[in-house]
Design a protein around this motif. Structure first.
Motif, PDB file in Angstrom:
ATOM      1  N   LYS A 758       0.833  -1.208   0.000  1.00  0.00           N
ATOM      2  CA  LYS A 758       0.000   0.000   0.000  1.00  0.00           C
ATOM      3  C   LYS A 758       0.867   1.257   0.000  1.00  0.00           C
ATOM      4  CE  LYS A 758      -3.791   2.009   2.719  1.00  0.00           C
ATOM      5  NZ  LYS A 758      -4.699   1.781   3.862  1.00  0.00           N
ATOM      6  N   ILE A 759       1.864   1.290   0.891  1.00  0.00           N
ATOM      7  CA  ILE A 759       2.751   2.454   0.958  1.00  0.00           C
ATOM      8  C   ILE A 759       3.510   2.616  -0.352  1.00  0.00           C
ATOM      9  CG2 ILE A 759       4.801   3.401   2.115  1.00  0.00           C
ATOM     10  CD1 ILE A 759       2.155   3.536   3.720  1.00  0.00           C
ATOM     11  N   ARG A 760       3.934   1.513  -0.920  1.00  0.00           N
ATOM     12  CA  ARG A 760       4.691   1.533  -2.190  1.00  0.00           C
ATOM     13  C   ARG A 760       3.843   2.123  -3.304  1.00  0.00           C
ATOM     14  NH1 ARG A 760       5.749  -2.997  -5.998  1.00  0.00           N
ATOM     15  NH2 ARG A 760       7.882  -2.865  -6.757  1.00  0.00           N
ATOM     16  N   GLN A 761       2.567   1.718  -3.354  1.00  0.00           N
ATOM     17  CA  GLN A 761       1.675   2.205  -4.403  1.00  0.00           C
ATOM     18  C   GLN A 761       1.402   3.703  -4.236  1.00  0.00           C
ATOM     19  OE1 GLN A 761       0.888   0.310  -6.827  1.00  0.00           O
ATOM     20  NE2 GLN A 761      -0.581   1.554  -7.938  1.00  0.00           N
ATOM     21  N   HIS A 788      -5.876  -6.068  -1.524  1.00  0.00           N
ATOM     22  CA  HIS A 788      -5.827  -5.262  -0.303  1.00  0.00           C
ATOM     23  C   HIS A 788      -6.003  -3.781  -0.631  1.00  0.00           C
ATOM     24  CE1 HIS A 788      -4.890  -3.967   3.697  1.00  0.00           C
ATOM     25  NE2 HIS A 788      -3.876  -3.246   3.272  1.00  0.00           N
ATOM     26  N   LEU A 789      -5.384  -3.348  -1.729  1.00  0.00           N
ATOM     27  CA  LEU A 789      -5.519  -1.942  -2.108  1.00  0.00           C
ATOM     28  C   LEU A 789      -6.973  -1.596  -2.393  1.00  0.00           C
ATOM     29  CD1 LEU A 789      -2.429  -1.453  -4.454  1.00  0.00           C
ATOM     30  CD2 LEU A 789      -2.716  -0.580  -2.143  1.00  0.00           C
ATOM     31  N   GLN A 790      -7.661  -2.512  -3.099  1.00  0.00           N
ATOM     32  CA  GLN A 790      -9.071  -2.262  -3.416  1.00  0.00           C
ATOM     33  C   GLN A 790      -9.912  -2.298  -2.138  1.00  0.00           C
ATOM     34  OE1 GLN A 790      -9.746  -5.268  -6.354  1.00  0.00           O
ATOM     35  NE2 GLN A 790      -8.484  -4.223  -7.865  1.00  0.00           N
ATOM     36  N   GLU A 795      -6.961   4.128  -4.349  1.00  0.00           N
ATOM     37  CA  GLU A 795      -7.045   4.160  -5.816  1.00  0.00           C
ATOM     38  C   GLU A 795      -5.735   3.672  -6.411  1.00  0.00           C
ATOM     39  OE1 GLU A 795      -8.086   7.224  -9.470  1.00  0.00           O
ATOM     40  OE2 GLU A 795      -7.822   7.970  -7.427  1.00  0.00           O
ATOM     41  N   VAL A 796      -5.796   2.621  -7.223  1.00  0.00           N
ATOM     42  CA  VAL A 796      -4.587   2.099  -7.859  1.00  0.00           C
ATOM     43  C   VAL A 796      -4.329   2.932  -9.106  1.00  0.00           C
ATOM     44  CG1 VAL A 796      -3.488   0.081  -8.867  1.00  0.00           C
ATOM     45  CG2 VAL A 796      -5.092  -0.195  -6.976  1.00  0.00           C
ATOM     46  N   ILE A 797      -3.390   3.835  -9.004  1.00  0.00           N
ATOM     47  CA  ILE A 797      -3.125   4.780 -10.092  1.00  0.00           C
ATOM     48  C   ILE A 797      -1.990   4.244 -10.940  1.00  0.00           C
ATOM     49  CG2 ILE A 797      -2.517   7.155 -10.660  1.00  0.00           C
ATOM     50  CD1 ILE A 797      -3.435   7.824  -7.757  1.00  0.00           C
TER      51      ILE A 797
END
Length: 977
Positions: A758-761, A788-790, A795-797
């Protein structure tokens, strides 16, 4: 001692390399001093030096023929870089011929470009900073090695101060760019080197970073002879770039192999080069003919077939061997076909495959110069013959026996030695020789070279193999079988029990019982679905019998959607059901080719075997072997090695044991020398300590941060060097997790993996780092993080939001602190500059300079965070107004960068005149810009000439060339069709 201020790439890497090469007898020069020897800056061959070498090595050559030879070298006709490279390599090592009368009429005469027999009879030159420039641009490789004026080796040096995991990758990336931008240089290239002193690797054109190989042995020198504590660069330089080794590598250790519809250029690995040279040294210097033989043990998957090919090439070229006969012997048809195909594909001249017993005798009797491949089984006696005939007494016969431990000590091997009593016998094996087995060394001689399992894994030539026992209650172990039976039939007396056992209760019947097979098939499907299929790999099932193999196929079809195929030998007396699974040779070949393809291209996921395809079968996409058969000794090691081939994103092979091989494994491996088989199989638990270490290395970045505060966590990764270090740590942690998941022992680390993902994204979005994605993680890890992000509503950018977008303001406003807002804006501006620099170099170069001034002012505490934020806001507003400013001047979006370029270069000119010139130049470019004009040299030349003509009256001569090129670069961006 070098002062700290001079600790840079030039001093620490390049100069050290030049000094070592100079000590090996090379001349040294720098690029600019050679410009006088070149007709144009686009020349890559030093023509005068090449011409001098040709006339010196071929003094009889006429001037006309010197011109013809030069033209053949300088103008290589080809449709691709690989074709041109292969064409030149063939010309170089096989020489070329010209027609000339030397006093006995006009005949074809051989012309040498390089004297391979006498390395010192050539000119070796190392050149740094050799610029190659044409309309496509300029490249300046760090070092180029010229032999007789031909650029044969390109070396890229990277600073050891770079992140250790990026040094080789960055160098390869640069070399790949060079191959695109200045293709002609690489028509002549034999191999490339990337080095940072501590790390050094070599590769060929078209190769990715993972295919660049180490060079750990400077044979014939030892590491100690190079100096005290030599670096990887020192060893590679001594091993590959000494005059003798360089020419040997070029002449005998490069092959071009068609693979998957394209050609791949292959350069020998250090262990292959060493084994061939040691073998040749033994042959040439042996005191007696009997002392010439020996054994080469190179572990499965490390390129044994190519080693045999390189040796054959080398033996064929040795003048003192006077055109030897080379015989390649295996004991399996698939190996014989594979070896013949390898030799044929790599362009080895006319290998002849013996199709029958009589044909083999005929081939062995035909005299010197033949290359013959055969099965050892073809050394059979005729039924009416008393003994096998002697076919050749020549000492000039070299017999290479593949997998030499298996069948070389029985009657067929004796027949081979009767047929060829004075031949030199060389044994090649992928598994070590038994400690107790004296017959192999007695037959072939002592070890010539070893390359062990651990060495291959350490070098990345193979991947490690993990071992996992499944369903322990279903194991059938040899020593417990009697106990199992006695419990089942305890009501019968001993004599009756023995009769029943003999007739019905053999081991094979119990292992192949339908209920057991069904239970294992179900477990196998679940295991494949969760562990193997997500990463796109395939599986091999090894059954105890042909009947069991068919049963596994039926159960896989019944219980899953995965496609499978049974590859077994057919029997003449098979029942109809078994005959349905007999494959014709051509169909078997098609299935094997399908199995080797990516899962996305071909859904054939399982290949089920009994005895076939346990040796000599290379399918790198295979990651797991489901083993339900007792295998021992060499057969065990050869079978498990089916999973150790390297493949994209494959970090390990896996043996899943349903039979209970583990209980016999120690016993099986005890017959070999301990060091030889060290690391053959590793329990899956052996990855856990490394997982724990890698987990700690990734989490340490957030030790002193409130992990519930996402802004604070992201801020930790703001410095670019920290981000790159974290990236490496994260990937290693994810790699170990991929190996262990979904085993329950990975559970303690799952939450932290999600947190880091999450932090990486979010860091990717904040700092505009396109490289921070999860596509290179294993699919299991990628899916876990993505889910997990969803679930976390993050938001997966995939692409950073453009500064001009309305969403950008929304994103800035969502940041909770002024520091976070400023950080987002700074990185957004950086990203915009990087993306749009080519579109408008004048504006964005100026913007970059002003941004750096702001950043430095903030660092030096010359402005507070609020002032910094306002200054960044002003820059963003200015960026949004660039297009508007152009329109106010009457320009389109495409024209305005041309105006700014001309305005900068024509300082002092009236604004209206610069405007007029802008309209003239852009109008001219538009009129000439046909479809795909950037790929058409004639169109580019014409456009360049016309642009230069329009500029000539207004621009100083010293600026004319530069400005024309800058405008052409802009044209390629804005008017590309």
């Amino acid at each position: 001692m070098t002062p700290i201020s001079d600790w840079n790439e030039k001093e620490l890497v390049e100069n050290r390399l030049i000094q070592q090469i100079q000590e090996m007898g090379y001349q040294v020069s720098d690029g600019p001093s050679l410009d006088s020897e070149r007709e144009t800056t686009s020349d890559v061959v030093l023509r005068d030096r090449l011409r001098d070498a040709i006339t010196r090595l071929n003094p009889w050559l006429s001037d006309d023929n010197v011109h013809k030879v030069m033209r053949s070298v300088l103008h290589i006709e080809a449709t691709s870089l690989m074709e041109a490279n292969q064409s030149f390599h063939t010309l170089l090592i096989n020489y070329m011929s010209v027609q000339q009368d030397l006093g006995k009429g006009k005949k074809n005469q051989t012309v040498k470009l390089i004297d391979f027999d006498n390395p010192s009879n050539n000119e070796f030159l190392v050149v740094d900073q050799f610029s190659i420039k044409d309309a496509k641009g300029t490249i300046r490789p760090d070092l180029i090695l010229f032999v007789n004026g031909i650029p044969l080796v390109v070396i890229e040096c990277k600073s050891p101060l770079l992140n250790a995991n990026e040094q080789i990758g960055q160098g390869v990336k640069q070399l790949t760019r060079y191959q695109i931008e200045q293709e002609r240089l690489f028509h002549y290239n034999q191999f490339m080197v990337v080095t940072s002193n501590d790390r050094a690797r070599a590769g060929t054109i078209g190769a990715q970073a993972k295919h660049y190989g180490l060079w750990k042995d400077p044979y014939p020198l030892t590491v100690a002879e190079i100096g005290n504590d030599p670096t990887a660069q020192d060893v590679l330089t001594a091993g590959m770039l000494s005059k003798e080794n360089l020419l040997d590598l070029i002449q005998n250790f490069i092959v071009y192999e068609p693979e998957g519809g394209r050609t791949i250029k292959k350069l020998a690995r250090y262990q292959q080069f060493r084994a061939v040279r040691k073998t040749v040294d033994r042959i040439v210097h042996a005191k007696t003919p009997e002392d010439r033989g020996g054994v080469v043990w190179h572990t499965q998957g490390s390129g044994k077939s190519l080693t045999m090919l390189y040796l054959a090439v080398k033996l064929r070229r040795l003048k003192q061997l006077e055109n030897p006969t080379i015989v390649l012997v295996t004991d399996r048809k698939d190996l014989d076909n594979q070896l013949s195909a390898t030799f044929r594909r790599c362009g080895f001249p006319n290998p002849q495959q013996a199709k029958s017993v009589p044909q083999l005798k005929e081939l062995l009797s035909q005299g010197p110069g033949a290359t013959i491949t055969t099965l050892v089984q073809k050394f059979q006696e005729d039924k009416e013959a008393v003994s096998y005939p002697e076919l050749s007494t020549s000492k000039n016969v070299f017999v290479m026996v593949d997998e030499s431990h298996r069948s070389q000590y029985k009657g067929l091997a004796m027949n081979m030695r009767t047929a060829l009593p004075n031949a030199c016998y060389l044994g090649f094996t992928g598994t070590p020789i038994d400690k107790e087995d004296k017959s192999t060394t007695a037959t072939f001689g002592t070890y010539i070279d070893k390359y062990t399992i651990d060495q291959a894994v350490d070098d990345g030539a193979t991947v490690p193999i993990f071992y996992e026992a499944r369903l322990t209650e279903l194991h059938v172990q040899g020593e417990t079988l009697d106990e199992l039976f006695d419990r089942k039939f305890r009501e019968y007396d001993q004599e009756t029990r023995e009769e029943i056992k003999k007739k019905y209760a053999n081991e094979q019947a119990i292992i192949a019982s339908p209920k057991r097979v069904e239970r294992i098939a179900l477990d196998m499907i679940n295991h494949y679905e969760t562990h193997i299929a997500p990463n796109g790999f395939k599986a091999q099932v090894v059954a105890i019998s042909r009947e069991a193999a068919v049963m596994y196929k039926e159960k896989l079809d019944e219980l899953s959607d995965y496609e499978s195929v049974v590859v077994i030998s057919g029997g003449h007396n098979d029942e109809e059901k078994m005959k349905n699974f007999h494959l014709k040779p051509e169909d078997e070949k098609k299935y094997i080719e399908r199995f080797k393809k990516p899962l996305t291209e071909d859904k054939l996921a399982f290949i089920i075997v009994c005895d076939k395809l346990l040796t000599g079968f290379d399918a790198p996409i295979e990651q797991v072997m489901y083993l339900d058969k007792p295998l021992k000794e060499h057969t065990l090691l050869q079978a498990i090695a089916r999973t150790n081939r390297t493949y994209n994103k494959k970090d390990y092979g896996l043996i899943v044991d349903y039979y209970g091989v583990s209980s016999f494994l120690e016993q099986a491996l005890d017959i070999f020398t301990k060091s030889d088989v060290q690391g053959a199989l590793r329990p899956i638990d052996s990855e856990l300590p490394r997982l724990e270490t890698r987990h700690r290395a990734a989490m340490r970045y957030f030790d002193y941060v409130n992990k519930s505060n996402s802004d604070a966590c992201i801020q930790v990764l703001e410095p670019e060097d920290v981000r790159h270090e974290f990236e490496t740590a994260f990937k290693r942690f994810a790699e170990s997790m991929d190996m262990v998941m979904p085993n329950h022992k990975a559970n303690p680390y799952v939450d932290d993996l999600k947190f880091l993902g999450k932090i990486r994204q979010m860091a990717k979005s904040r700092f505009r780092e396109e490289g921070l994605d999860i596509s290179d993680c294993g699919e299991k890890v990628r899916q876990l993080i993505a889910d997990h992000l969803q679930a976390s509503s993050v938001e997966v950018i995939h692409e950073p939001i453009d500064i001009l977008s309305s969403k950008f303001e929304q994103q800035i406003n969502e940041a909770k602190t002024i520091e976070a807002k400023a950080s987002q804006m700074e990185h957004a501006i950086r990203h915009e500059i990087k993306v749009k620099m080519d579109e408008n170099p004048v504006y964005y170069a100026s913007l970059k300079e002003r941004l750096e001034e702001l950043i430095n002012a903030r660092k030096n505490k010359q402005m507070d965070i609020l002032e910094y934020y306002e200054a960044l806001r002003e820059k963003i507003d200015g960026m949004r107004n660039v297009t508007k400013q152009g329109e106010e001047h009457g320009f389109t979006r495409e024209q305005y960068p041309f105006y700014q370029m001309l305005e900068e270069q024509l300082a002092g000119e009236e604004a209206e005149e610069v405007k007029d010139l802008t309209f003239i130049v852009t109008g001219l470019i538009q009129s000439k810009a046909v479809v795909e004009w950037t790929q058409k040299d004639d169109v580019k030349r014409e456009m360049r000439r016309e642009v230069k003509k329009k500029l000539r009256k207004r621009v100083d001569n010293n600026k004319l060339e530069y400005l024309t090129q800058q405008l052409m670069d802009l044209a390629a961006v804005h008017y590309k069709k």
